[in-house]
Design a protein around this motif. Structure first.
Motif, PDB file in Angstrom:
ATOM      1  N   LEU A 118       0.837  -1.205   0.000  1.00  0.00           N
ATOM      2  CA  LEU A 118       0.000   0.000   0.000  1.00  0.00           C
ATOM      3  C   LEU A 118       0.871   1.253   0.000  1.00  0.00           C
ATOM      4  CD1 LEU A 118      -2.598  -0.947   2.780  1.00  0.00           C
ATOM      5  CD2 LEU A 118      -2.743  -1.389   0.323  1.00  0.00           C
ATOM      6  N   THR A 119       0.370   2.298  -0.640  1.00  0.00           N
ATOM      7  CA  THR A 119       1.051   3.600  -0.606  1.00  0.00           C
ATOM      8  C   THR A 119       0.017   4.648  -0.242  1.00  0.00           C
ATOM      9  OG1 THR A 119       2.123   2.789  -2.614  1.00  0.00           O
ATOM     10  CG2 THR A 119       2.714   4.999  -1.929  1.00  0.00           C
ATOM     11  N   LEU A 120       0.401   5.532   0.648  1.00  0.00           N
ATOM     12  CA  LEU A 120      -0.493   6.628   1.018  1.00  0.00           C
ATOM     13  C   LEU A 120      -0.176   7.823   0.119  1.00  0.00           C
ATOM     14  CD1 LEU A 120      -2.655   7.080   3.221  1.00  0.00           C
ATOM     15  CD2 LEU A 120      -0.837   8.018   4.680  1.00  0.00           C
ATOM     16  N   THR A 121      -1.206   8.331  -0.615  1.00  0.00           N
ATOM     17  CA  THR A 121      -0.956   9.455  -1.540  1.00  0.00           C
ATOM     18  C   THR A 121      -1.977  10.561  -1.286  1.00  0.00           C
ATOM     19  OG1 THR A 121      -2.400   8.554  -3.230  1.00  0.00           O
ATOM     20  CG2 THR A 121      -0.081   7.930  -3.373  1.00  0.00           C
ATOM     21  N   GLN A 122      -1.950  11.570  -2.172  1.00  0.00           N
ATOM     22  CA  GLN A 122      -2.907  12.696  -2.092  1.00  0.00           C
ATOM     23  C   GLN A 122      -2.931  13.295  -0.674  1.00  0.00           C
ATOM     24  OE1 GLN A 122      -4.991  13.445  -4.863  1.00  0.00           O
ATOM     25  NE2 GLN A 122      -4.148  11.823  -6.106  1.00  0.00           N
ATOM     26  N   GLU A 123      -1.765  13.539  -0.132  1.00  0.00           N
ATOM     27  CA  GLU A 123      -1.632  14.108   1.224  1.00  0.00           C
ATOM     28  C   GLU A 123      -2.436  13.318   2.254  1.00  0.00           C
ATOM     29  OE1 GLU A 123      -2.737  18.103   0.365  1.00  0.00           O
ATOM     30  OE2 GLU A 123      -0.677  18.642  -0.133  1.00  0.00           O
ATOM     31  N   GLY A 124      -2.328  12.008   2.149  1.00  0.00           N
ATOM     32  CA  GLY A 124      -2.964  11.132   3.139  1.00  0.00           C
ATOM     33  C   GLY A 124      -4.444  10.870   2.910  1.00  0.00           C
ATOM     34  N   ARG A 125      -4.954  11.318   1.735  1.00  0.00           N
ATOM     35  CA  ARG A 125      -6.397  11.138   1.487  1.00  0.00           C
ATOM     36  C   ARG A 125      -6.697   9.900   0.647  1.00  0.00           C
ATOM     37  NH1 ARG A 125      -9.314  15.559   2.823  1.00  0.00           N
ATOM     38  NH2 ARG A 125      -8.026  17.325   3.420  1.00  0.00           N
ATOM     39  N   GLN A 126      -5.661   9.249   0.142  1.00  0.00           N
ATOM     40  CA  GLN A 126      -5.902   8.094  -0.735  1.00  0.00           C
ATOM     41  C   GLN A 126      -4.865   7.012  -0.490  1.00  0.00           C
ATOM     42  OE1 GLN A 126      -5.104   8.285  -5.116  1.00  0.00           O
ATOM     43  NE2 GLN A 126      -7.326   8.109  -5.279  1.00  0.00           N
TER      44      GLN A 126
END
Ligand SMILES: Nc1ncnc2c1ncn2[C@@H]1O[C@H](COP(=O)(O)OP(=O)(O)OP(=O)(O)O)[C@@H](O)[C@H]1O
Length: 309
Positions: free
Chosen positions: A250-258
């Motif tokens: 998993l990768t956290l993207t969109q400033e933690g929103r996705q």
């Protein structure tokens, strides 16, 4: 099946010592559409020029229809139609004469019915008595194709056929290429447009800095390298993912929103449900889910390391 074009250990070093091609080995089957994809200066035009007998190879050999392109130049050239990047014919000549002359130059007997057929197929028949300078850029491109087809070649090379043409004409060209293939013509095209290769090719070759990095059936290529991504929009932004999810890719993207999850559907068919359960157990609420297929562009970028081919 015997390949229509057989390239063996081909190399080209230009006179000033620049190596444009090295050790290319490739068989092209009759009736296929092969797209050669590569950045500027990769060596695509050099390779086509050698097959067409316009440029001499430094090493290796090429045969077309079982004939060597150097020893049997006339024979192999008569089997090939080449659509160059630019129009070089007399602008004051008419469409019909340009295509007729081209057939004559290849030493073929006149065949008005055949010429009419290709001009009609290329939507040029209405313009047959117009001079080339009176045509739009797109129509001039069609004349180049008509010229290349004038002597009924078995193999057609299209060097960047849709560079700088509008979307409608690009679509027309693609359907024309498919129609030609249906008549048994083998088509090799060079392109900068990944979407073009993705849309019309049966096989895709990726060439960079004079080397053939890969050549593969398009469908197999997409299957082999084309994983999927699931995009999960989160109800609340997160600073980091909980440690209990470490086993998931998993990768956290969109400033933690996705959250982005990389997966291969065939490898673990139950994974998506398990992931959703794991997220729920971790107290992570998801507002929306979408998936996307890894594209040829991703594959290209991973091989070439550059976004613009
Ligand atoms: N006659 C020549 N003499 C010296 N170098 C050449 C010659 N023709 C081509 N080259 C060099 O060989 C390399 C490959 O050129 P080629 O035209 O085959 O590339 P390409 O993949 O077709 O590029 P593009 O997509 O820009 O048309 C380039 O670096 C080019 O500068």
């Amino acid at each position: 099946m015997t390949p229509i074009i057989s390239i063996k250990n081909l190399g080209k070093t230009y006179s000033k010592g620049f190596t444009a091609l090295q050790d290319i080995t490739l068989d092209i089957e009759e009736g296929e559409i092969l797209a050669l994809l590569g950045p500027n200066g990769a060596g695509k035009t050099t390779m086509i020029s050698i097959i067409c007998g316009i440029v001499n190879a430094t090493s290796g050999s090429v045969s077309v229809g079982g004939h060597d392109v150097v020893k049997d130049f006339r024979k192999t050239r008569s089997m090939i139609g080449l659509v160059p990047q630019e129009l070089t014919t007399d602008q004051f000549e008419t469409v019909l004469n340009t295509v007729r002359f081209s057939r004559g130059l290849h030493g073929c007997k006149a065949n008005p019915a055949y010429i009419e057929r290709i001009l009609r197929a290329l939507s040029l028949w209405e313009k047959r008595n117009s001079t080339l300078r009176e045509l739009s850029g797109g129509m001039k491109r069609r004349v180049l194709i008509a010229k290349a087809l004038s002597h009924e070649p078995k193999v057609l090379f299209l060097d960047e056929p849709t560079a700088g043409v509008d979307v409608a004409l690009r679509r027309d060209m693609w359907s024309l290429v498919k129609e030609l293939r249906a008549t048994g013509v083998t088509i090799i095209l060079t392109t900068h447009y990944i979407e073009e290769a993705e849309e019309i090719a049966d096989r895709i070759g990726i060439i960079n800095k004079g080397s053939l990095l890969l050549v593969e059936e398009k469908a197999a290529l997409m299957r082999k390298l084309g994983g999927k991504q699931m995009l999960l929009d989160l109800a609340e932004p997160m600073k980091s993912l909980p440690g209990r999810l470490d086993d998931w890719k998993l990768t956290l993207t969109q400033e933690g929103r996705q959250i982005v999850y990389d997966y291969t559907p065939q490898a673990d068919p139950g994974a998506l449900m398990k992931l959703l359960t794991a997220l729920e157990t971790s107290g992570i609420a998801v507002t929306d889910i979408s998936t996307r297929q890894t594209s040829l562009e991703d594959i290209f970028v991973s091989l070439i390391g550059d976004k613009t081919p």
